[in-house]
Design a protein around this motif. Structure first.
Motif, mmCIF file in Angstrom:
data_model
loop_
_atom_site.group_PDB
_atom_site.id
_atom_site.type_symbol
_atom_site.label_atom_id
_atom_site.label_comp_id
_atom_site.label_asym_id
_atom_site.label_seq_id
_atom_site.Cartn_x
_atom_site.Cartn_y
_atom_site.Cartn_z
ATOM 1 N N VAL A 151 5.175 110.842 118.775
ATOM 2 C CA VAL A 151 5.452 112.145 118.723
ATOM 3 C C VAL A 151 6.487 112.180 117.636
ATOM 4 O O VAL A 151 7.107 111.474 117.228
ATOM 5 C CB VAL A 151 6.550 112.228 120.067
ATOM 6 N N HIS A 181 2.611 115.953 119.581
ATOM 7 C CA HIS A 181 2.385 114.563 120.276
ATOM 8 C C HIS A 181 0.969 114.422 119.503
ATOM 9 O O HIS A 181 0.108 115.261 119.380
ATOM 10 C CB HIS A 181 1.836 114.856 121.586
ATOM 11 N N HIS A 222 2.320 110.907 126.981
ATOM 12 C CA HIS A 222 1.983 111.298 125.998
ATOM 13 C C HIS A 222 0.569 112.248 126.148
ATOM 14 O O HIS A 222 -0.199 112.137 127.124
ATOM 15 C CB HIS A 222 1.084 110.103 124.967
#
Lengths: 95, 495
Positions: free
Chosen positions: B37, B31, B6
């Motif tokens: 996401v 993100h 991430h």
């Protein structure tokens, strides 16, 4: 008061003061109208703490784990009734 | 997705592959939040190849090396589809009508190259409010006619004017030349081009016949990175009445057969993002042809699914269809023998009943971050019943109570907007257990001295069904549970 029980309704009477807990079919809640939402902003709201009320809110339970229900699998398209019947019989085992 | 993958704040947009140069479209990826996401795919409905399936193109793009590493190892938690109106300034209809105005996306105020319209929705909403206020104050409330002029004079119109040629350029010149033109238009001319490109055709008019289109062989979903449609629709949280009638009905089945099927091989079965539109069918004795349908009962589950023909996911309770129940006439007199009657109504803030709960990866509970929260539906019914008791003249004051975090204030404001008179908030760090809640309510009952406490039978998050009973036990009061009808007679004593 009328309450829902298995397979029917039960009507009871209670003396006040009382606690009433409500079920799904009692009524259909209204939508708040815009003027009422504006009015609601001016209505009094008081904030308290559990300590003010002399109550200990320490949890007595510990959550060990939480899990999701099994994921649903996608379906399939069958070409014919015969194939459907055979799948129901051999794979799903419902007939 | 795994925390190691991430990168908070990362934004990635694409266009081109897997679409060909005659098809407009692209993707986004953001993100955000806690290891979340957002990935989405847009395709212009003026695509030429009748075999194209937007859903499968979206799946295919995920296998590209620029996308795959972001999504691999993650878990799919939600799916949805929408229709965007990309016509821009050239396609904006008349904006007002007697009794209303078109604002936001309903009017087509999307900024296409920015893929963004929330600012336009807010601005046009503000302008509409000004126009409505003016119409009301002028004593001609029929139509907020000054809205159009206000929009034209605002920065919103200038902004949409600046980007008006981008989308038509893609339709006219294809992806590569369209992108080149867009760069020229946006950077050199800064949207001030002295010409305006028109939309030359309706979307459907450029669809090639099945014979002239190259069939597309989409790879099968692997169930980890790419998915099938029905399991995706299951995650869409679409909610419709079970008995909702079919809302797309063919007027002329023979025409469907000649045009949709014989020439184009039913493109609607592919562009429907839920795979629910099916055409053709059998002729049952004495019945007409089975219609093209977009139906609600797609899968046998507690969550109802449907292709939304306009692809607007309804996340609100579908209870507007029959209109709102008119308010009962308020009776000014109180019932005999009962001078004042105060009601206490506890309300709980819970995850909205339309939101699918997301369990945290470590199994420690349900992740509420960023999720829509609402009043427990059973508590809504309790508030409604309390308000009706006051409207009937039985109750004289309604006090709403909530126990929990600071945001429970919003839940209490909802109760106040529905008709409660004042509110009490007991601040705690998390939602306490039923016994603690019952003890807090007991303390409040002793302080406020209500005659009746009306509350939901249970909360939809933990489904304990305990607080009301415990409260009655702690107070030594009578309890009446699972009420489906409530009457208060005389002074409230049994006959």
């Amino acid at each position: 008061m009328t309450r829902e029980v298995d397979g029917g309704l039960e009507t009871i009477a209670v003396a006040l003061p009382a606690i009433v807990t409500v079920d799904l079919r009692l009524n259909e809640p209204r939508y708040a109208s815009l003027p009422n939402i504006m009015k609601a902003r001016k209505k009094p709201m008081e904030t308290l703490s559990p300590g003010d009320l002399g109550v200990d809110v320490t949890p007595r339970l510990t959550t060990l784990s939480v899990s999701e229900p099994p994921v649903r699998k996608g379906g399939v398209t069958v070409a014919s009734v015969a194939e459907l019947v055979s799948k129901l019989r051999s794979e799903a085992r419902v007939i | 997705m795994p925390a190691s993958q991430h990168r908070p704040g990362l934004i990635q947009h694409t266009f081109g592959w897997p679409l060909d140069h005659r098809t407009y479209g692209g993707s986004w990826m953001y993100h955000f939040g806690e290891n979340l996401v957002s990935y989405g795919f847009v395709v212009g409905l003026d695509y030429p190849n009748t075999w194209l399936s937007p859903f499968d193109e979206m799946q295919r793009l995920k296998t590209h090396p620029a996308i795959r590493p972001h999504l691999e190892g993650g878990r799919r938690i939600s799916y949805g589809a929408r229709a965007l109106s990309e016509g821009g300034l050239q396609s904006i209809p008349r904006l007002t009508f007697p009794g209303g105005a078109l604002i936001g996306d309903a009017a087509g105020f999307l900024n296409v190259p920015k893929i963004k319209g929330t600012h336009a929705a807010m601005k046009s909403g503000m302008l509409a409010a000004e126009a409505v206020a003016e119409a009301l104050s002028d004593g001609r409330p029929a139509e907020p006619a000054s809205f159009t002029a206000r929009v034209r004079a605002s920065w919103l119109w200038q902004e949409l004017r600046g980007v008006r040629n981008i989308r038509p350029a893609f339709a006219k010149y294809g992806t590569i030349a369209g992108a080149a033109y867009s760069g020229l238009d946006a950077m050199l001319l800064r949207g001030r081009a002295p010409w305006t490109l028109r939309h030359r055709h309706a979307d459907h008019a450029v669809l090639d016949s099945a014979a002239a289109s190259a069939p597309i062989d989409y790879p099968k979903p692997d169930g980890r990175l790419t998915f099938d449609r029905s399991s995706s629709v299951f995650l869409s949280n679409t909610n419709h009445a079970e008995d909702q009638p079919v809302h797309l009905v063919l007027r002329d089945p023979a025409r469907w057969r000649a045009v949709n099927w014989d020439r184009f091989r039913s493109p609607e079965s592919r562009y429907c993002p839920a795979g629910r539109v099916r055409g053709g069918g059998r002729r049952a004795p004495g019945r007409r042809w089975v219609r093209t349908r977009c139906r609600g009962r797609g899968c046998r589950s507690t969550r109802r699914t449907a292709c939304t023909a306009r692809r607007a996911t309804s996340r609100t309770r579908p209870r507007t269809s029959t209109g709102r129940r008119p308010r009962a006439a308020a009776a000014p007199t109180t019932s005999a023998g009962c001078e004042t009657m105060k009601l206490l109504v506890p309300v709980k803030r819970v995850l909205d009943y339309n939101v699918k709960p997301r369990v945290r990866a470590d199994g420690s509970g349900v992740d509420l971050a960023g999720s829509k929260m609402s009043m427990n539906p059973f508590d809504e019914i309790a508030v409604e019943e309390a308000v009706r008791l006051r409207e009937r003249g039985v109750a004289t004051e309604i006090v709403a109570v909530s126990i929990g975090v600071q945001q429970c204030q919003e839940t209490l404001r909802t109760a106040l907007a529905m008709g409660a008179d004042r509110a009490l908030l007991v601040l705690t760090e998390a939602a306490p257990e039923p016994l603690a809640v019952a003890k807090l309510l007991r303390a409040l009952v002793l302080r406020e001295a209500p005659r009746l406490v009306i509350m939901g039978k249970q909360a939809i998050d933990d489904d304990m069904n305990a607080t009301g009973q415990m409260l009655a036990g702690l107070l030594g009061w009578a309890q009446a549970t699972f009420a489906s009808r409530v009457e208060v007679e005389g002074d409230g004593l049994p006959p």
